[in-house]
Design a protein around this motif. Structure first.
Motif, PDB file in Angstrom:
ATOM      1  N   TYR A  94       0.899  -1.161   0.145  1.00  0.00           N
ATOM      2  CA  TYR A  94       0.236  -0.034  -0.075  1.00  0.00           C
ATOM      3  C   TYR A  94       0.929   1.307   0.078  1.00  0.00           C
ATOM      4  O   TYR A  94       1.847   1.408   0.987  1.00  0.00           O
ATOM      5  N   VAL A 110      -9.018   2.548   1.069  1.00  0.00           N
ATOM      6  CA  VAL A 110      -8.297   2.258  -0.033  1.00  0.00           C
ATOM      7  C   VAL A 110      -8.849   3.068  -1.168  1.00  0.00           C
ATOM      8  O   VAL A 110      -9.918   2.549  -1.553  1.00  0.00           O
ATOM      9  N   ASP A 113      -6.464   1.482  -6.680  1.00  0.00           N
ATOM     10  CA  ASP A 113      -5.513   0.318  -7.107  1.00  0.00           C
ATOM     11  C   ASP A 113      -4.827   0.583  -8.013  1.00  0.00           C
ATOM     12  O   ASP A 113      -4.966   1.534  -9.010  1.00  0.00           O
ATOM     13  N   ARG A 131      -3.738   0.742  -2.922  1.00  0.00           N
ATOM     14  CA  ARG A 131      -3.372  -0.677  -2.849  1.00  0.00           C
ATOM     15  C   ARG A 131      -2.176  -0.429  -4.232  1.00  0.00           C
ATOM     16  O   ARG A 131      -2.628  -0.098  -5.216  1.00  0.00           O
ATOM     17  N   VAL A 148       2.608  -5.738   1.995  1.00  0.00           N
ATOM     18  CA  VAL A 148       1.155  -6.412   2.285  1.00  0.00           C
ATOM     19  C   VAL A 148       1.251  -7.281   3.484  1.00  0.00           C
ATOM     20  O   VAL A 148       0.359  -7.274   4.311  1.00  0.00           O
ATOM     21  N   THR A 155      -9.262  -4.472   0.791  1.00  0.00           N
ATOM     22  CA  THR A 155      -9.358  -3.799  -0.541  1.00  0.00           C
ATOM     23  C   THR A 155     -10.108  -2.766  -0.534  1.00  0.00           C
ATOM     24  O   THR A 155      -9.808  -1.724  -1.447  1.00  0.00           O
ATOM     25  N   VAL A 158      -8.149  -0.758   4.781  1.00  0.00           N
ATOM     26  CA  VAL A 158      -6.784  -1.747   5.277  1.00  0.00           C
ATOM     27  C   VAL A 158      -6.215  -1.083   6.564  1.00  0.00           C
ATOM     28  O   VAL A 158      -6.185   0.058   7.103  1.00  0.00           O
TER      29      VAL A 158
END
Length: 444
Positions: A94, A110, A113, A131, A148, A155, A158
């Motif tokens: 992250y 989060v 991505d 992420r 991680v 997702t 976090v």
């Protein structure tokens, strides 16, 4: 052709595995008489320098990366981009602001991505996480990556259990290579790592030294192609494939012209026809084996004498009869090196004289084989006045070297088992086990 036993050798007109046609005899057992006068012979170093002088540095050509392995870079390669070209993640995890992790554990939303290859990732807002995958661009606003394993792998939100410092798990742009830096210098031998670096900085092709072009001639009426049945008095032709492989291994480009007739006029015509066929892509070196001694049927020597090639005896064992010069062919002069016909003599002579000359012409930074010192595992005799190159096997752990086979110049099986050449100087006639000798490593 003279008959020599003992430390001397017969270098017949053609390759001889000890059971083919013989214009002379090489007993190879270390007994008898050597009729050669070492004081009248050419020193090894002098002949090596003369062979090297035949080949000029090769011109530059540009080749695709796939064809550049084993070639020598002709010009400096400067990187037009930094490496890495952008700051990116060193971990799956992250992307965060380190200041947001002052008190852990902490839970953050989060917001995005960021897989590797994404080019439109949004900036990281304070108090959030993205992420991110290894190699993915670090979002603007982020200054660290939490791996991680230090999280619950959420997702949408976090939980982060351990703090990170600013810059942790981040590969900074230009950390490896800065823009404009020379990453590969002229003269670099291009191996897998060097080609990987060239690709990484965006070079799709590289300027390299051209491979020297070598025409390998195989002569002898008694020769039969490998794979064909033998009749009485015939032997399989081995010097041609052996020397062709040696040229390729040395970085050259070899073409084998097999079964050149055992007749001076036919030999000359066949050679000149082959040279004429390469008028647009000239041969740099003609390499022959056999036919260079003092016998009655020395087709190579008879064909080249008076046409720019000189023959001499070199103070070495194996490989005493040698020739070199420039043949005046149909398209101009071409360098010629003539090697002895016995297989061991031929390949040892190639190692001593031709291989370093080819590599130097191709720009290799190390033209010679790697050389080390090792202790003899058993006694060794050598002829006075001649530099001996004995086949050997090195034990790198023990620091010792063991001779393989005898000194006979027809003992090809022993040469195939060897991984080095043991070099004994001209002044030494006997060495005891435990004495130190120079060793040329054949796998380097």
């Amino acid at each position: 052709m003279r008959a020599v036993t003992g430390h001397g050798e017969t270098e017949r007109g053609h390759q001889d595995h000890g059971h083919g046609r013989s214009h002379g005899h090489d007993h190879g057992h270390g007994h008898g008489h050597d009729h050669g006068d070492p004081s009248a012979m050419r020193p090894v170093a002098e002949h090596a320098a003369a062979v090297a002088a035949l080949l000029a540095p090769q011109p530059v050509e540009t080749v695709e990366l796939a064809a550049a392995l084993g070639r020598v870079l002709a010009e400096d390669l400067a990187s037009p981009v930094p490496l890495p070209p952008f700051s990116n993640s060193a971990m799956d995890g992250y992307a965060v602001r380190a200041a947001d992790l002052d008190a852990v554990p902490v839970e953050l939303p989060v917001a995005a991505d960021v897989p590797a290859g994404r080019t439109d990732g949004p900036p990281l807002q304070p108090g959030t996480a993205h992420r991110i995958m290894t190699g993915a661009p670090l979002p603007e606003g982020a200054d660290a990556v939490v791996q991680v394993e230090w999280t619950d792998a959420g997702t949408e939100r976090v939980r982060i259990d351990r703090a990170v410092a600013e810059g942790q798990n981040v590969r900074r742009a230009g950390e490896d290579v800065t823009e404009g830096r020379v990453v590969l210098g002229a003269g670099t031998l291009l191996g897998p790592a060097q080609l990987g670096l060239a690709a990484a900085v965006g070079a799709g092709a590289l300027p390299v030294r051209r491979r020297p072009r070598v025409l390998v001639l195989s002569t002898g009426s008694e020769l039969v192609a490998p794979g064909e049945p033998l009749r009485h008095g015939q032997i399989h032709e081995s010097n041609g494939p052996m020397l062709t492989a040696a040229v390729t291994d040395a970085g050259g480009s070899a073409e084998l012209l097999r079964f050149v007739p055992d007749d001076v006029a036919a030999f000359t015509r066949t050679l000149d026809d082959a040279l004429a066929a390469h008028a647009d892509d000239p041969v740099d070196l003609v390499l022959t084996s056999g036919g260079v001694s003092a016998g009655a049927y020395e087709v190579v020597k008879d064909a080249f004498t008076g046409r720019g090639v000189e023959f001499s005896k070199v103070a070495m064992q194996p490989g005493m009869p040698q020739g070199l010069g420039r043949h005046r062919g149909p398209t101009g002069e071409v360098a010629v090196v003539t090697l002895p016909g016995n297989p061991v003599s031929s390949l040892v002579s190639f190692e001593v004289f031709v291989r370093p000359a080819l590599r130097a012409a191709a720009g290799h930074p190390q033209a010679a084989r790697p050389r080390v010192r090792a202790r003899l595992a058993e006694p060794l005799d050598s002829p006075a006045g001649r530099r001996q190159f004995r086949r050997g096997s090195v034990d790198a752990v023990a620091g010792t070297v063991t001779p393989v086979g005898g000194p006979g110049s027809h003992l090809l099986a022993a040469l195939a088992r060897a991984d080095c050449l043991i070099v004994v100087d001209e002044e030494t006639t006997h060495l005891e086990a435990g004495e130190t000798v120079e060793v040329w490593l054949l796998d380097g």
